[in-house]
Design a protein around this motif. Structure first.
Motif, PDB file in Angstrom:
ATOM      1  N   LYS A   1       0.810  -1.218   0.000  1.00  0.00           N
ATOM      2  CA  LYS A   1       0.000   0.000   0.000  1.00  0.00           C
ATOM      3  C   LYS A   1       0.842   1.267   0.000  1.00  0.00           C
ATOM      4  N   ARG A   2       1.925   1.275   0.743  1.00  0.00           N
ATOM      5  CA  ARG A   2       2.754   2.479   0.835  1.00  0.00           C
ATOM      6  C   ARG A   2       4.089   2.224   0.134  1.00  0.00           C
ATOM      7  N   TYR A   3       4.366   3.047  -0.860  1.00  0.00           N
ATOM      8  CA  TYR A   3       5.624   2.902  -1.591  1.00  0.00           C
ATOM      9  C   TYR A   3       5.944   4.222  -2.270  1.00  0.00           C
ATOM     10  N   THR A   4       7.180   4.297  -2.772  1.00  0.00           N
ATOM     11  CA  THR A   4       7.666   5.529  -3.406  1.00  0.00           C
ATOM     12  C   THR A   4       8.200   5.209  -4.792  1.00  0.00           C
ATOM     13  N   THR A   5       7.989   6.117  -5.717  1.00  0.00           N
ATOM     14  CA  THR A   5       8.636   6.035  -7.030  1.00  0.00           C
ATOM     15  C   THR A   5       9.503   7.268  -7.218  1.00  0.00           C
ATOM     16  N   VAL A   6      10.700   7.051  -7.723  1.00  0.00           N
ATOM     17  CA  VAL A   6      11.637   8.141  -8.001  1.00  0.00           C
ATOM     18  C   VAL A   6      12.024   8.070  -9.464  1.00  0.00           C
ATOM     19  N   SER A   7      11.913   9.176 -10.170  1.00  0.00           N
ATOM     20  CA  SER A   7      12.225   9.220 -11.595  1.00  0.00           C
ATOM     21  C   SER A   7      13.340  10.218 -11.858  1.00  0.00           C
ATOM     22  N   LEU A   8      14.379   9.772 -12.573  1.00  0.00           N
ATOM     23  CA  LEU A   8      15.462  10.638 -13.032  1.00  0.00           C
ATOM     24  C   LEU A   8      15.419  10.647 -14.553  1.00  0.00           C
ATOM     25  N   SER A   9      15.358  11.826 -15.167  1.00  0.00           N
ATOM     26  CA  SER A   9      15.222  11.872 -16.624  1.00  0.00           C
ATOM     27  C   SER A   9      16.176  12.884 -17.240  1.00  0.00           C
ATOM     28  N   LEU A  10      16.555  12.593 -18.476  1.00  0.00           N
ATOM     29  CA  LEU A  10      17.379  13.490 -19.289  1.00  0.00           C
ATOM     30  C   LEU A  10      16.645  13.720 -20.613  1.00  0.00           C
ATOM     31  N   TYR A  11      16.280  14.967 -20.869  1.00  0.00           N
ATOM     32  CA  TYR A  11      15.534  15.331 -22.071  1.00  0.00           C
ATOM     33  C   TYR A  11      16.476  16.048 -23.023  1.00  0.00           C
ATOM     34  N   ASN A  12      16.452  15.628 -24.303  1.00  0.00           N
ATOM     35  CA  ASN A  12      17.325  16.224 -25.319  1.00  0.00           C
ATOM     36  C   ASN A  12      18.793  15.978 -24.975  1.00  0.00           C
ATOM     37  N   ILE A  13      19.153  14.696 -24.901  1.00  0.00           N
ATOM     38  CA  ILE A  13      20.449  14.282 -24.367  1.00  0.00           C
ATOM     39  C   ILE A  13      21.622  14.931 -25.098  1.00  0.00           C
ATOM     40  N   TYR A  14      21.589  14.978 -26.424  1.00  0.00           N
ATOM     41  CA  TYR A  14      22.741  15.529 -27.129  1.00  0.00           C
ATOM     42  C   TYR A  14      22.567  17.019 -27.461  1.00  0.00           C
ATOM     43  N   GLY A  15      21.658  17.687 -26.743  1.00  0.00           N
ATOM     44  CA  GLY A  15      21.568  19.143 -26.810  1.00  0.00           C
ATOM     45  C   GLY A  15      21.250  19.708 -28.179  1.00  0.00           C
ATOM     46  N   ARG A  16      20.415  19.022 -28.936  1.00  0.00           N
ATOM     47  CA  ARG A  16      20.034  19.478 -30.277  1.00  0.00           C
ATOM     48  C   ARG A  16      19.252  20.800 -30.186  1.00  0.00           C
ATOM     49  N   ARG A  17      19.655  21.800 -30.964  1.00  0.00           N
ATOM     50  CA  ARG A  17      18.950  23.083 -31.029  1.00  0.00           C
ATOM     51  C   ARG A  17      17.881  22.997 -32.126  1.00  0.00           C
ATOM     52  N   ASN A  18      16.828  22.255 -31.820  1.00  0.00           N
ATOM     53  CA  ASN A  18      15.766  22.091 -32.803  1.00  0.00           C
ATOM     54  C   ASN A  18      15.062  23.424 -33.028  1.00  0.00           C
ATOM     55  N   PRO A  19      14.960  23.859 -34.281  1.00  0.00           N
ATOM     56  CA  PRO A  19      14.342  25.161 -34.540  1.00  0.00           C
ATOM     57  C   PRO A  19      12.829  25.107 -34.390  1.00  0.00           C
ATOM     58  N   TYR A  20      12.294  26.044 -33.647  1.00  0.00           N
ATOM     59  CA  TYR A  20      10.843  26.218 -33.584  1.00  0.00           C
ATOM     60  C   TYR A  20      10.373  27.034 -34.784  1.00  0.00           C
ATOM     61  N   SER A  21      11.188  28.029 -35.160  1.00  0.00           N
ATOM     62  CA  SER A  21      10.872  28.839 -36.337  1.00  0.00           C
ATOM     63  C   SER A  21      12.140  29.526 -36.819  1.00  0.00           C
ATOM     64  N   ILE A  22      12.055  30.039 -38.031  1.00  0.00           N
ATOM     65  CA  ILE A  22      13.100  30.873 -38.615  1.00  0.00           C
ATOM     66  C   ILE A  22      12.497  32.255 -38.865  1.00  0.00           C
ATOM     67  N   TYR A  23      13.143  33.283 -38.361  1.00  0.00           N
ATOM     68  CA  TYR A  23      12.604  34.624 -38.599  1.00  0.00           C
ATOM     69  C   TYR A  23      13.689  35.502 -39.220  1.00  0.00           C
ATOM     70  N   PHE A  24      13.250  36.594 -39.837  1.00  0.00           N
ATOM     71  CA  PHE A  24      14.141  37.445 -40.625  1.00  0.00           C
ATOM     72  C   PHE A  24      14.091  38.879 -40.112  1.00  0.00           C
ATOM     73  N   VAL A  25      15.256  39.495 -40.107  1.00  0.00           N
ATOM     74  CA  VAL A  25      15.391  40.870 -39.652  1.00  0.00           C
ATOM     75  C   VAL A  25      16.157  41.670 -40.713  1.00  0.00           C
ATOM     76  N   ARG A  26      15.677  42.866 -41.002  1.00  0.00           N
ATOM     77  CA  ARG A  26      16.359  43.724 -41.964  1.00  0.00           C
ATOM     78  C   ARG A  26      17.523  44.428 -41.263  1.00  0.00           C
ATOM     79  N   TYR A  27      18.712  44.324 -41.847  1.00  0.00           N
ATOM     80  CA  TYR A  27      19.907  44.925 -41.242  1.00  0.00           C
ATOM     81  C   TYR A  27      20.737  45.567 -42.349  1.00  0.00           C
TER      82      TYR A  27
END
Length: 783
Positions: free
Chosen positions: A732-758
């Motif tokens: 009846k009484r117990y514990t769960t412990v979770s250790l997680s690593l998200y995006n292990i190799y640190g990929r910079r996945n683009p959400y969008s590409i935007y443009f600026v006039r310079y």
């Protein structure tokens, strides 16, 4: 003549005797430790090959010839229960099952039969096992329904931190999301980082991509059905969890034993520490959310149940120090269920839903509040009739009343330069009777056939503009206006929505399935972003904006191997869509009282093939799925201002041809489980500038083609390690412990590409939500 008459009489008497020698055996199967019902339990009888399964309420019923039987009850994770019955009359018996101690290595109780993918008529159905969700590595270590669904074929999102989800290339507003029958218009917290539903409060999650039953309508792409726990009928139980950005609690138990049960769940967030770890213009970005679930179930007697469900959530997210986004959901439902007879059940449900969302501006001299709202009131009544074990019929009707406030803008202080603006409210009603029949024709052939007839009325008060014939709709082409009084019908739409699913069993472990759906959608989310945002708003179909209509045809082959250890499937689909809502180039959507002048009607098509392999047993479990799909749209117009890409087919914003997902769970022993995911997806379509030119001394950016470019492909690897301290499954009484690593190799996945006039030139920049590995830890104590 007398001989023939006597023979006929004897035959009639024999037939009557035979028909009267069959009796029903029925009951409910529950977990002996907590009183929870157990769906998908097999009930078998000696001397015959037939058996039956419990339904989603744990109930079963079967008609058998008069005789004595040895009854065997089997469910994965439970001890086999065997007993004798003498079936010489109708018998009803409740059965309690005890969990098996020797299945600790699984720490899992399946709520669906192992071969349901072969035996069930429907196809395109995804069912999540709630106890497996905690093993899936996710961002911030927070168990998430939407993230788990995107590991299945045909289900995607537009990117990291995007609200909503896309099914078979459909838009985010084309998914009907129900929680205990209540509509959920906002499925995400933190603008898309987490699901808005606390998974610890849920007993089951089912997503229909195809083969949607006639009971449901109003959306084109999918149905996501979630049900909360009904409450422990035996004693008080619960859990308390603490994670990197949230804490949560679930309590359930009896109020009056065997009469009234309750379940309450709450979750609160403190994400500001994590927000401060990301680059920001200032250190003033802040966020907060909470959600609450509640259920009270009152068993009036053995045949009548009254259930009260509630859900409430609140979000705010502040960017820097000048803008705050907020969203509030309040849902309430009351359901009455009555078992009239062994074969007839009646249900009535009343639903109230209110979704508030908007923004607040804090910039000096421009302080404002922008608020939008959709109110949804619904009544449902339906009857489930099972005259024979092989036939189940559901007949019902639902009526919905909509009240939409597209937007109110007002200044917050007297010195603000913002002026008050109020868009006219919209009112509508939708009434939909339906019938749905499940028929097991033979052991190898079954079908689900149904029809839904929807009637939609756009109603006053409202002023409707008329536009010149032979011209594009613009403010300049308005020729007249008509005012409608309260409750006066402005425009009515409707039509039949047939549904058909067929299953043909090839062998005991393989089947072919076909399905056809027609769906109509009368609500439209108006947005010029790729994901749901707080400045989007809902709109009903009206004189100028007809309902969206989709026809989907699917075919699939399903085969299991090694006693259902491996499940394999291949599904192909084609979807034809009418009256898609698209936007003119340069459309002004917000606070436009004549929004129809910025919208155009398009046709669409979506097609694809989905394949998956899943391993369900053993210490190593997992799945691999791949989807190839296309989603295209086309605007056919005689007016240059309405044409998109010169009238050619172009990719929808949610067109992502290639999607791959791999997931494994490896039981290491002593309560340890290692899990890992890898996902890959094609980059979504984008619109890049074709050129720049000088006009009157200014540089002008030219966007002439829509969605013909793509951002970079998306891929990510995650892993987690889960420790369960239970020594036996009934601990009846117990514990769960979770250790997680998200995006292990640190990929910079683009959400969008935007443009600026310079310096009179264009520079492109990549926006990535996560560019580093995200570690997380979560601890849950169960009692």
């Amino acid at each position: 003549m007398r001989t023939a008459l006597l023979g006929g009489l004897l035959l009639l008497l024999a037939f009557t005797a035979i028909s009267q020698s069959r009796f029903s055996f029925s009951g409910t199967v529950t977990d002996a430790s907590n009183g929870q019902v157990i769906p998908g339990v097999g009930v078998f009888f000696s001397g015959i090959t037939r058996g039956t399964l419990t339904d989603s309420s744990g109930k079963f019923s079967i008609y058998l010839p008069k005789s004595g039987y040895v009854v065997t009850v089997r469910a994965l994770g439970y001890r086999v229960e065997t007993f004798n019955i003498n079936l010489n009359q109708n018998i009803s018996r409740d059965i309690k099952l005890n969990q098996r101690v020797d299945e600790l290595a699984e720490v899992e109780v399946k709520t669906t039969r192992e071969d349901r993918n072969i035996k069930e008529t429907q196809m395109g159905v995804v069912k999540l096992e709630m106890k497996n969700l905690k093993k899936i590595p996710v961002v911030f270590g927070e168990t998430d329904i939407i993230k788990a669904l995107t590991l299945q074929p045909g289900i995607t999102t537009v990117g990291e931190g995007a609200g909503g989800f896309n099914v078979r290339g459909g838009r985010v507003d084309q998914n009907l999301v129900l929680l205990d029958g209540m509509p959920i218009y906002n499925t995400s917290h933190l603008l898309g980082f987490l699901s808005s539903i606390n998974s610890d409060a849920l007993s089951g999650v089912t997503l229909y991509k195809g083969g949607i039953p006639a009971q449901y309508g109003g959306r084109l792409s999918s149905l996501l059905e979630m049900n909360t726990k009904s409450g422990n009928a035996e004693k008080l139980t619960g859990s308390v969890g603490v994670g990197l950005i949230t804490s949560k609690v679930v309590l359930e138990g009896p109020i009056l034993k065997d009469k009234v049960t309750f379940m309450v769940a709450g979750r609160i967030a403190y994400p500001n520490f994590m927000i401060n770890q990301f680059p920001s213009p200032t250190d003033k970005s802040k966020a907060f959310f909470y959600d609450l679930n509640g259920k009270v179930q009152y068993k009036l007697n053995a045949k009548n149940i009254l259930t009260l469900n509630s859900y409430r959530s609140f979000d705010n997210f502040k960017f820097a120090d000048d803008t705050l986004y907020y969203a509030k959901t309040q849902n309430l439902s009351l359901q009455y269920s009555s078992l009239i007879s062994k074969s007839l059940t009646l249900n009535f449900q009343g639903i109230y839903s209110n979704y508030d969302f908007g923004t607040q501006g804090y910039r000096k001299d421009y302080e404002f509040t922008l608020n939008s709202r959709i109110r949804h009131n619904e009544l449902r009544a339906f009857a489930l009739y099972t005259p024979k074990e092989q036939i189940k019929t559901e007949v019902g009707i639902n009526a919905i009343d909509y009240k939409i406030n597209p937007g109110d803008l007002k200044p917050d202080v007297s010195t603000s330069s913002i002026i008050t603006l109020n868009l006219p409210q919209e009112f509508a009603r939708e009434i939909s009777p339906y019938i749905n029949i499940d028929w097991s024709i033979t052991s190898k052939i079954s079908m689900q056939v149904g029809a839904r007839y929807s009637i939609f009325q756009n109603r006053g008060p409202k002023t409707v503009f008329a536009y010149a014939e032979g011209e594009s709709r613009t403010n300049q082409s308005i020729t007249d206006s008509i005012s409608y009084n309260k409750n006066q019908t402005i425009k009515q739409y409707g039509g039949i929505e047939p549904r058909l699913s067929l299953r043909f069993a090839i062998t005991k472990n393989s089947a072919i399935k076909l399905s056809y759906n027609r769906m109509r959608q009368y609500l439209h989310l108006i947005s010029n972003t790729t994901a749901i945002s707080p400045v989007d708003f809902w709109k009903v179909s009206d004189t100028h904006i007809p309902p969206q209509i989709a026809d989907q045809l699917s075919i699939g082959i399903f085969k299991n191997f090694k006693d259902n250890t491996y499940e394999t499937s291949i599904e192909a689909y084609y979807k034809d869509i009418q009256n898609l809502v698209e936007y003119k180039n340069g459309a002004r959507l917000y606070f436009n009282p004549n929004i129809e002048t910025e919208l155009v009607s398009a046709i669409g098509k979506a097609y694809g093939i989905e394949g998956s392999i899943q391993k369900n047993k053993g210490r190593l479990k997992g799945s691999i799925s791949y989807t190839y799909s296309r989603t295209l749209a086309r605007v056919e117009s005689d007016y240059a201002s309405e044409q998109i890409n010169r009238g050619d087919w172009f990719p929808s914003t949610f067109d992502k041809p290639h999607n791959l997902a791999l997931s494994i769970q490896h039981f290491l022993g002593n309560g340890w489980t290692f899990s890992s995911n890898f996902v890959y997806a094609s980059g979504r379509p984008a619109t890049y500038p074709d050129r720049t030119y000088r006009l009157l001394g200014k540089t002008v950016i030219d966007y002439s083609s829509r969605n013909l470019d793509r951002i970079f492909d998306y891929h990510r690897l995650d892993a987690s390690l889960l420790k369960d301290t239970r020594k036996t499954p009934d601990q009846k009484r117990y514990t769960t412990v979770s250790l997680s690593l998200y995006n292990i190799y640190g990929r910079r996945n683009p959400y969008s590409i935007y443009f600026v006039r310079y310096n009179n030139a264009m520079r492109s920049y990549r926006l990535s939500v996560f560019g580093n590995i995200i570690p997380a830890v979560a601890v849950t104590y169960n009692f």
